[in-house]
Write a protein that holds these residues in place. Structure first.
Motif, PDB file in Angstrom:
ATOM      1  N   PRO A 120       0.811  -1.232   0.000  1.00  0.00           N
ATOM      2  CA  PRO A 120       0.000   0.000   0.000  1.00  0.00           C
ATOM      3  C   PRO A 120       0.841   1.279   0.000  1.00  0.00           C
ATOM      4  O   PRO A 120       0.321   2.353  -0.333  1.00  0.00           O
ATOM      5  N   ARG A 121       2.114   1.169   0.354  1.00  0.00           N
ATOM      6  CA  ARG A 121       2.983   2.355   0.384  1.00  0.00           C
ATOM      7  C   ARG A 121       3.679   2.606  -0.955  1.00  0.00           C
ATOM      8  O   ARG A 121       4.292   3.650  -1.143  1.00  0.00           O
ATOM      9  N   THR A 122       3.595   1.654  -1.870  1.00  0.00           N
ATOM     10  CA  THR A 122       4.288   1.806  -3.149  1.00  0.00           C
ATOM     11  C   THR A 122       3.655   2.925  -3.963  1.00  0.00           C
ATOM     12  O   THR A 122       2.429   2.983  -4.118  1.00  0.00           O
ATOM     13  N   LYS A 123       4.498   3.787  -4.500  1.00  0.00           N
ATOM     14  CA  LYS A 123       3.990   4.921  -5.266  1.00  0.00           C
ATOM     15  C   LYS A 123       4.513   4.941  -6.707  1.00  0.00           C
ATOM     16  O   LYS A 123       3.826   5.429  -7.612  1.00  0.00           O
ATOM     17  N   VAL A 124       5.722   4.439  -6.911  1.00  0.00           N
ATOM     18  CA  VAL A 124       6.367   4.532  -8.227  1.00  0.00           C
ATOM     19  C   VAL A 124       7.130   3.245  -8.513  1.00  0.00           C
ATOM     20  O   VAL A 124       7.716   2.647  -7.608  1.00  0.00           O
ATOM     21  N   ILE A 125       7.123   2.833  -9.782  1.00  0.00           N
ATOM     22  CA  ILE A 125       8.060   1.824 -10.279  1.00  0.00           C
ATOM     23  C   ILE A 125       9.114   2.563 -11.094  1.00  0.00           C
ATOM     24  O   ILE A 125       8.788   3.374 -11.955  1.00  0.00           O
ATOM     25  N   MET A 126      10.385   2.278 -10.796  1.00  0.00           N
ATOM     26  CA  MET A 126      11.474   2.966 -11.487  1.00  0.00           C
ATOM     27  C   MET A 126      12.362   1.947 -12.212  1.00  0.00           C
ATOM     28  O   MET A 126      13.393   1.508 -11.692  1.00  0.00           O
ATOM     29  N   PRO A 127      12.007   1.544 -13.420  1.00  0.00           N
ATOM     30  CA  PRO A 127      12.868   0.634 -14.185  1.00  0.00           C
ATOM     31  C   PRO A 127      14.090   1.364 -14.722  1.00  0.00           C
ATOM     32  O   PRO A 127      14.058   2.575 -14.949  1.00  0.00           O
ATOM     33  N   VAL A 128      15.169   0.618 -14.905  1.00  0.00           N
ATOM     34  CA  VAL A 128      16.414   1.155 -15.465  1.00  0.00           C
ATOM     35  C   VAL A 128      16.757   0.346 -16.710  1.00  0.00           C
ATOM     36  O   VAL A 128      16.815  -0.880 -16.657  1.00  0.00           O
ATOM     37  N   GLU A 153      11.181   6.261 -15.703  1.00  0.00           N
ATOM     38  CA  GLU A 153      12.209   5.478 -16.375  1.00  0.00           C
ATOM     39  C   GLU A 153      13.579   6.108 -16.143  1.00  0.00           C
ATOM     40  O   GLU A 153      13.782   7.287 -16.460  1.00  0.00           O
ATOM     41  N   ASP A 154      14.495   5.323 -15.592  1.00  0.00           N
ATOM     42  CA  ASP A 154      15.885   5.743 -15.511  1.00  0.00           C
ATOM     43  C   ASP A 154      16.527   5.366 -16.843  1.00  0.00           C
ATOM     44  O   ASP A 154      16.919   4.218 -17.070  1.00  0.00           O
ATOM     45  N   SER A 155      16.607   6.341 -17.726  1.00  0.00           N
ATOM     46  CA  SER A 155      17.147   6.142 -19.073  1.00  0.00           C
ATOM     47  C   SER A 155      18.545   6.721 -19.210  1.00  0.00           C
ATOM     48  O   SER A 155      18.955   7.108 -20.302  1.00  0.00           O
ATOM     49  N   ALA A 156      19.274   6.766 -18.097  1.00  0.00           N
ATOM     50  CA  ALA A 156      20.617   7.350 -18.100  1.00  0.00           C
ATOM     51  C   ALA A 156      21.508   6.721 -19.153  1.00  0.00           C
ATOM     52  O   ALA A 156      22.364   7.401 -19.736  1.00  0.00           O
ATOM     53  N   VAL A 164       8.017   5.575 -22.410  1.00  0.00           N
ATOM     54  CA  VAL A 164       6.580   5.281 -22.360  1.00  0.00           C
ATOM     55  C   VAL A 164       5.992   5.579 -20.977  1.00  0.00           C
ATOM     56  O   VAL A 164       4.776   5.595 -20.817  1.00  0.00           O
ATOM     57  N   GLY A 165       6.839   5.798 -19.966  1.00  0.00           N
ATOM     58  CA  GLY A 165       6.355   6.049 -18.619  1.00  0.00           C
ATOM     59  C   GLY A 165       5.902   7.483 -18.421  1.00  0.00           C
ATOM     60  O   GLY A 165       5.826   8.281 -19.363  1.00  0.00           O
ATOM     61  N   ASP A 166       5.601   7.827 -17.172  1.00  0.00           N
ATOM     62  CA  ASP A 166       5.152   9.184 -16.848  1.00  0.00           C
ATOM     63  C   ASP A 166       6.276  10.203 -17.079  1.00  0.00           C
ATOM     64  O   ASP A 166       6.039  11.287 -17.608  1.00  0.00           O
ATOM     65  N   ILE A 167       7.494   9.834 -16.680  1.00  0.00           N
ATOM     66  CA  ILE A 167       8.670  10.687 -16.852  1.00  0.00           C
ATOM     67  C   ILE A 167       9.850   9.774 -17.185  1.00  0.00           C
ATOM     68  O   ILE A 167       9.989   8.698 -16.596  1.00  0.00           O
ATOM     69  N   ALA A 168      10.688  10.197 -18.111  1.00  0.00           N
ATOM     70  CA  ALA A 168      11.947   9.499 -18.385  1.00  0.00           C
ATOM     71  C   ALA A 168      13.099  10.453 -18.094  1.00  0.00           C
ATOM     72  O   ALA A 168      13.032  11.638 -18.442  1.00  0.00           O
ATOM     73  N   CYS A 169      14.135   9.930 -17.444  1.00  0.00           N
ATOM     74  CA  CYS A 169      15.252  10.749 -16.987  1.00  0.00           C
ATOM     75  C   CYS A 169      16.548  10.257 -17.623  1.00  0.00           C
ATOM     76  O   CYS A 169      16.869   9.071 -17.544  1.00  0.00           O
ATOM     77  N   PHE A 170      17.290  11.183 -18.227  1.00  0.00           N
ATOM     78  CA  PHE A 170      18.518  10.863 -18.942  1.00  0.00           C
ATOM     79  C   PHE A 170      19.700  11.555 -18.288  1.00  0.00           C
ATOM     80  O   PHE A 170      19.579  12.688 -17.817  1.00  0.00           O
TER      81      PHE A 170
END
Length: 352
Positions: A120-128, A153-156, A164-170
């Motif tokens: 119930p505390r999970t808010k985000v999935i952050m795949p890399v 998405e951790d797209s570093a 395709v996610g809410d936000i992608a970060c490079f």
């Protein structure tokens, strides 16, 4: 130690010097210069996204994304076991808790193990997207929809993989596919999230700049000079990706028949050419003596001092970290360079 064949080098063959010279000669060296917006627009458009927010690093990009989504103390974020520690640190910076999920054979997060970690505390999935391999985003997005979660998405390591996610970060660090020396950028379809990230990166100033700050924010801005380099790099991204694809093919062809070497699954874009090897420490020492730099795989998050968990069972991430490393991988690497490197690997295993 200086290497003849370093593991990474920036590729600065476009209009970088022209743009930086214009930025400096015009006096616009701070984050207020025009190249920041030009880069944001160009990079967002490349990723088929309407909004881009440039910032000071890939780590700060992740932090801004999580903060914009309202992540904070008491929340949990699903994070891969196998990743650069910055992914987990960004969660910790917000006051939330990273919850780690082991990797599959492609080193990416094992999607089949995510659901059991959702609470119930999970808010985000952050795949890399590890080393340029895209995660199973269809499955991740389905889970996010089912449990009403957001996806960052951790797209570093994955410039060229469409978000395709809410936000992608490079990341735009010097060893990435494209670079600004230091820097990062977030892309999103959501105008409100973009506005929040831009607000938080600039100390949450009010529009009248009255020095009344209503929330905790950051000085995570990108300078106009960095953005000038990033824009010139973005203009070359298709060419850079194509060149790196050729590098991947040449490594595959030269190493696929070498006993003792295990090739990794194909990459969607090539950041680093990763492999596994028997007697990997000896091989890396031998290559170093030949002037060839290598770099070991990431260490699992639950083995890091800040997140250590003595009760973890045997992990794929641990097993892969024991014998995995990557070879020199950069856009300027020539076929002749690769032939020297792969000949040394083949010679080590007695394959002539």
């Amino acid at each position: 130690m200086s290497y003849t064949y370093p593991v990474s080098m920036p590729w600065l063959k476009g209009r970088e010097l022209e743009y930086v010279t214009e930025a400096v000669s015009g006096g616009w060296i701070s984050s207020q210069g025009p190249y920041v917006r030009q880069f944001e627009e160009a990079f967002a458009a490349y990723n088929d996204m309407p909004h881009g927010v440039a910032c000071s690093s890939g780590t700060t990009a992740l932090t801004l994304a999580l903060r914009a989504l309202g992540v904070g103390p008491g929340d949990e974020v699903i994070v891969p076991e196998f990743t650069m520690i910055a992914t987990a640190w960004a969660v910790t910076y917000t006051g939330a808790t990273p919850v780690f999920v082991d990797c599959g054979d492609d080193l990416n997060i094992d999607v089949s193990r995510i659901e059991e970690k959702i609470t119930p505390r999970t808010k985000v999935i952050m795949p890399v997207h590890i080393y340029g391999r895209q995660c199973d985003m269809d499955a991740i997005m389905n889970l996010a929809y089912e449990y009403n979660l957001r996806v960052v998405e951790d797209s570093a390591e994955a410039h060229g993989v469409r978000p395709v996610g809410d936000i992608a970060c490079f990341s735009l660090f010097a060893n990435k596919i494209i670079t600004a020396g230091e820097g990062g950028v977030c892309v999103t379809r959501d105008a409100h999230l973009a506005e929040q990230m831009a607000h938080l990166r600039a100390m949450a100033f009010t529009k009248d700049h009255s020095f009344l700050h209503k929330k905790l924010a950051y000085n995570y801005r990108m300078t106009n000079m960095q953005a000038a380099v990033a824009l010139a790099q973005t203009e070359q991204l298709d060419t850079i990706l194509a060149t790196r694809r050729d590098i991947e093919k040449r490594y595959d062809e030269a190493l696929r028949d070498v006993p003792g070497i295990t090739l990794m699954p194909a990459r969607d874009v090539l950041w680093m050419y990763d492999l596994r090897a028997e007697r990997s420490e000896e091989l890396r020492a031998y290559l170093a003596d030949q002037g060839v730099e290598t770099r070991v795989f990431f260490k699992p998050m639950s083995r890091q001092p800040g997140y250590y968990d003595a009760n973890w069972p045997s992990l794929n991430a641990s097993r892969f970290s024991e014998d995995g490393f990557y070879l020199p991988t950069h856009t300027g690497l020539t076929a002749q360079d690769q032939e020297f490197i792969t000949d040394r690997v083949r010679a080590f295993y007695g394959v002539l």
